[in-house]
Design a protein around this motif. Sequence first.
Motif, PDB file in Angstrom:
ATOM      1  N   ALA A 181      35.808  25.973  42.556  1.00 49.66           N
ATOM      2  CA  ALA A 181      36.076  25.677  43.964  1.00 49.66           C
ATOM      3  C   ALA A 181      37.196  26.578  44.488  1.00 49.66           C
ATOM      4  O   ALA A 181      37.119  27.130  45.588  1.00 49.66           O
ATOM      5  CB  ALA A 181      36.452  24.206  44.127  1.00 49.66           C
ATOM      6  N   LEU A 182      38.223  26.718  43.635  1.00 47.39           N
ATOM      7  CA  LEU A 182      39.366  27.544  44.045  1.00 47.39           C
ATOM      8  C   LEU A 182      38.949  29.011  44.190  1.00 47.39           C
ATOM      9  O   LEU A 182      39.397  29.711  45.100  1.00 47.39           O
ATOM     10  CB  LEU A 182      40.480  27.396  43.009  1.00 47.39           C
ATOM     11  CG  LEU A 182      41.894  27.750  43.460  1.00 47.39           C
ATOM     12  CD1 LEU A 182      42.248  27.020  44.744  1.00 47.39           C
ATOM     13  CD2 LEU A 182      42.898  27.404  42.372  1.00 47.39           C
ATOM     14  N   THR A 183      38.074  29.449  43.275  1.00 43.51           N
ATOM     15  CA  THR A 183      37.573  30.826  43.364  1.00 43.51           C
ATOM     16  C   THR A 183      36.920  31.072  44.719  1.00 43.51           C
ATOM     17  O   THR A 183      37.203  32.063  45.398  1.00 43.51           O
ATOM     18  CB  THR A 183      36.530  31.074  42.255  1.00 43.51           C
ATOM     19  OG1 THR A 183      37.065  30.640  41.021  1.00 43.51           O
ATOM     20  CG2 THR A 183      36.167  32.537  42.160  1.00 43.51           C
ATOM     21  N   THR A 184      36.053  30.113  45.106  1.00 43.76           N
ATOM     22  CA  THR A 184      35.364  30.252  46.380  1.00 43.76           C
ATOM     23  C   THR A 184      36.364  30.256  47.534  1.00 43.76           C
ATOM     24  O   THR A 184      36.268  31.068  48.459  1.00 43.76           O
ATOM     25  CB  THR A 184      34.377  29.081  46.558  1.00 43.76           C
ATOM     26  OG1 THR A 184      33.671  28.909  45.329  1.00 43.76           O
ATOM     27  CG2 THR A 184      33.414  29.352  47.685  1.00 43.76           C
ATOM     28  N   LYS A 185      37.342  29.381  47.430  1.00 42.04           N
ATOM     29  CA  LYS A 185      38.322  29.270  48.506  1.00 42.04           C
ATOM     30  C   LYS A 185      39.103  30.588  48.667  1.00 42.04           C
ATOM     31  O   LYS A 185      39.273  31.094  49.786  1.00 42.04           O
ATOM     32  CB  LYS A 185      39.285  28.126  48.161  1.00 42.04           C
ATOM     33  CG  LYS A 185      40.329  27.847  49.205  1.00 42.04           C
ATOM     34  CD  LYS A 185      41.149  26.620  48.826  1.00 42.04           C
ATOM     35  CE  LYS A 185      42.532  26.679  49.434  1.00 42.04           C
ATOM     36  NZ  LYS A 185      43.462  25.715  48.815  1.00 42.04           N
ATOM     37  N   LEU A 186      39.528  31.129  47.544  1.00 42.55           N
ATOM     38  CA  LEU A 186      40.307  32.366  47.623  1.00 42.55           C
ATOM     39  C   LEU A 186      39.453  33.517  48.127  1.00 42.55           C
ATOM     40  O   LEU A 186      39.912  34.347  48.912  1.00 42.55           O
ATOM     41  CB  LEU A 186      40.877  32.728  46.247  1.00 42.55           C
ATOM     42  CG  LEU A 186      42.030  31.892  45.701  1.00 42.55           C
ATOM     43  CD1 LEU A 186      42.761  32.660  44.618  1.00 42.55           C
ATOM     44  CD2 LEU A 186      42.996  31.498  46.789  1.00 42.55           C
ATOM     45  N   ARG A 187      38.211  33.547  47.671  1.00 38.94           N
ATOM     46  CA  ARG A 187      37.344  34.629  48.102  1.00 38.94           C
ATOM     47  C   ARG A 187      37.174  34.576  49.618  1.00 38.94           C
ATOM     48  O   ARG A 187      37.222  35.594  50.298  1.00 38.94           O
ATOM     49  CB  ARG A 187      35.995  34.537  47.393  1.00 38.94           C
ATOM     50  CG  ARG A 187      35.119  35.752  47.614  1.00 38.94           C
ATOM     51  CD  ARG A 187      34.088  35.918  46.523  1.00 38.94           C
ATOM     52  NE  ARG A 187      34.669  36.471  45.291  1.00 38.94           N
ATOM     53  CZ  ARG A 187      34.451  35.987  44.078  1.00 38.94           C
ATOM     54  NH1 ARG A 187      33.687  34.930  43.916  1.00 38.94           N
ATOM     55  NH2 ARG A 187      35.009  36.554  43.031  1.00 38.94           N
ATOM     56  N   GLU A 188      37.002  33.352  50.142  1.00 39.08           N
ATOM     57  CA  GLU A 188      36.857  33.200  51.591  1.00 39.08           C
ATOM     58  C   GLU A 188      38.099  33.663  52.334  1.00 39.08           C
ATOM     59  O   GLU A 188      38.032  34.267  53.384  1.00 39.08           O
ATOM     60  CB  GLU A 188      36.547  31.747  51.944  1.00 39.08           C
ATOM     61  CG  GLU A 188      35.047  31.495  51.966  1.00 39.08           C
ATOM     62  CD  GLU A 188      34.724  30.014  51.989  1.00 39.08           C
ATOM     63  OE1 GLU A 188      35.645  29.200  52.196  1.00 39.08           O
ATOM     64  OE2 GLU A 188      33.543  29.689  51.785  1.00 39.08           O
ATOM     65  N   ILE A 247      40.207  37.771  41.368  1.00 38.34           N
ATOM     66  CA  ILE A 247      40.433  36.400  41.803  1.00 38.34           C
ATOM     67  C   ILE A 247      40.444  35.455  40.606  1.00 38.34           C
ATOM     68  O   ILE A 247      41.316  34.591  40.487  1.00 38.34           O
ATOM     69  CB  ILE A 247      39.357  35.994  42.836  1.00 38.34           C
ATOM     70  CG1 ILE A 247      39.577  36.796  44.126  1.00 38.34           C
ATOM     71  CG2 ILE A 247      39.399  34.508  43.119  1.00 38.34           C
ATOM     72  CD1 ILE A 247      38.490  36.607  45.165  1.00 38.34           C
ATOM     73  N   GLU A 248      39.509  35.652  39.675  1.00 39.77           N
ATOM     74  CA  GLU A 248      39.439  34.785  38.495  1.00 39.77           C
ATOM     75  C   GLU A 248      40.736  34.864  37.688  1.00 39.77           C
ATOM     76  O   GLU A 248      41.254  33.862  37.227  1.00 39.77           O
ATOM     77  CB  GLU A 248      38.257  35.176  37.597  1.00 39.77           C
ATOM     78  CG  GLU A 248      36.910  34.669  38.065  1.00 39.77           C
ATOM     79  CD  GLU A 248      36.381  35.473  39.248  1.00 39.77           C
ATOM     80  OE1 GLU A 248      36.876  36.606  39.467  1.00 39.77           O
ATOM     81  OE2 GLU A 248      35.494  34.972  39.951  1.00 39.77           O
TER      82      GLU A 248
END
Lengths: 250, 266
Positions: free
Chosen positions: B242-249, B200-201
């Motif tokens: 924030a984007l990392t968290t969003k994609l992970r979700e 994701i990163e």
Amino acid sequence: MNGRKWASALYVTFSVTFLLLGWELLSLAVNNPALPGPLPALTAFFRELAGGLWGHFLVSSYRVVISLVISLVLAVPCGMVMGREEKVDRLVAPLIYIIYPVPKIVFLPVLMVLLGIQDASKITLITLVVFFQILVPIRDAARGINPDLVNSVKSLGARRRDIYLHVVWPAVLPEVLTSLRIASGTAIAVLFFSETISSQEGLGYYLLDAWSRAVYTEMFAGIIAMSLLGFIIYTVLEHLERWACPWKYV
Amino acid sequence: MSANGELMVRVRGLSVSYQQQNKEIPALRDVSFSVPKGSTCALIGPSGCGKSTLLYVLSGLLRSWSGEVLVDGAPVTSCRRQTALILQDYGLLPWKKVYDNVALGLDIRGESREKKYIKVKRVLNEVGLWEMRQRYPSQLSGGQRQRTGIARALALEPDLLLMDEPFSSLDALTREKLQRQLLEIWQEKRMTVVLVTHSIEEAIFLGQRIILLSGSPGRVLDIVENPRVGEAGYRKTAEFHALTTKLREKLVPERVEISGGAGRWK
Ligand SMILES: Nc1ncnc2c1ncn2[C@@H]1O[C@H](COP(=O)(O)OP(=O)(O)OP(=O)(O)O)[C@@H](O)[C@H]1O
Ligand SMILES: [Mg+2]
């Protein structure tokens, strides 16, 4: 580096000594003129070399080397194409698998009728044997090439010719030389057999002639010559592999 | 180089399935997306969702698919010379030295010796491997091998660079260094980059557009815009996290939901 060279020279000396010693002991134990010790045998070998043995050695070398070269020229392209082109393989593979297990040596009488008792029948027989022994490993090696390797070269714009040149040929090259080296032993065995039947020259003839005259030291001179031939071919092929496939030895 | 609004890649309704023992195995179903010229795009999704398959289609190597795939406005073909493909592990030929590996594409194109030398020297210097040109791939580290693969692609001066998990086998430090190096190369040349990743990163660090694919057969789950790619220090910003968290979700609940269903774990 130098130390390693010394060590390997030491090992060679050691194994040669061991071999000669074993031979000497065996001949002492058997105590029969049919198994002379290394000293009389080697003496006879060098004496005979100046006589007719050298000529026979050359004839036999010529027959084996030519056969190996012809097998190579025929088997390498065939094996590569069979390994890479599925359509060709499906057509030819059943034929290969029927012929492969047939002991080709039984065709010697047929070949002698068709091609005479000179070089041609012997070379054909050896080629027949060696061809199949190297065809199958080459085909398998060509088939086993990682498809991603081929694809990444294709993505550089390679056409079929480029794939064969840059990928398939170098990928099978080590297999070619290894299988040839292994097949060279069989080649010499077949050569010996074919030269003992209605032949006037070659090491097989020389050996059998000495045997029929019951001159056992000369027979052993022939055996030494034959072993030497095998050893030289084996060593040359091994060096060829090191020279032709440097990436394997880095 | 990039005319505004022009598309480098345009995929519409792409479906791919493999034939295996007379069974049809669907790999991608009804995939649509596009990549503007001169931008970067990351494809991310679970293992086996068809990411590599998608790259194969874009490179023209895989021909049996249905739908519409345009590269630079024309239907995709394998003879498109300005497309370069970098596969994860098997790109380099073990029997060719670094120099000859990098020169391979130019060899195939029949370039002259002198031209070849100039180009190979330039790209090998660009990735910092000119000193290593006489080595075989087996004598290189993983990162150096990957850079050689990139150099080989760059030698062809592509306008579309396709990469399949280019950095996944590298250690974290080398990976970050090469990611940055790739960005530098991209910023200088402004070619279009499409890369497959499972990190994701990495997707956020490198992809201006991130295409999320869902399990087999692969479908587009979502497309996320990520315009700050290439800004200095982007990796440390709150937005990045924030984007990392969003994609992970987006990617992880899908896993939970589908693992309850049939077929995912084969
Ligand atoms: N040559 C093939 N023959 C049959 N099925 C295949 C073939 N190649 C891939 N597949 C199948 O197609 C699907 C997608 O494969 P693909 O390699 O594109 O996945 P991926 O997303 O790249 O996976 P990964 O992240 O593990 O690399 C998988 O289910 C795979 O088993
Ligand atoms: Mg993959």
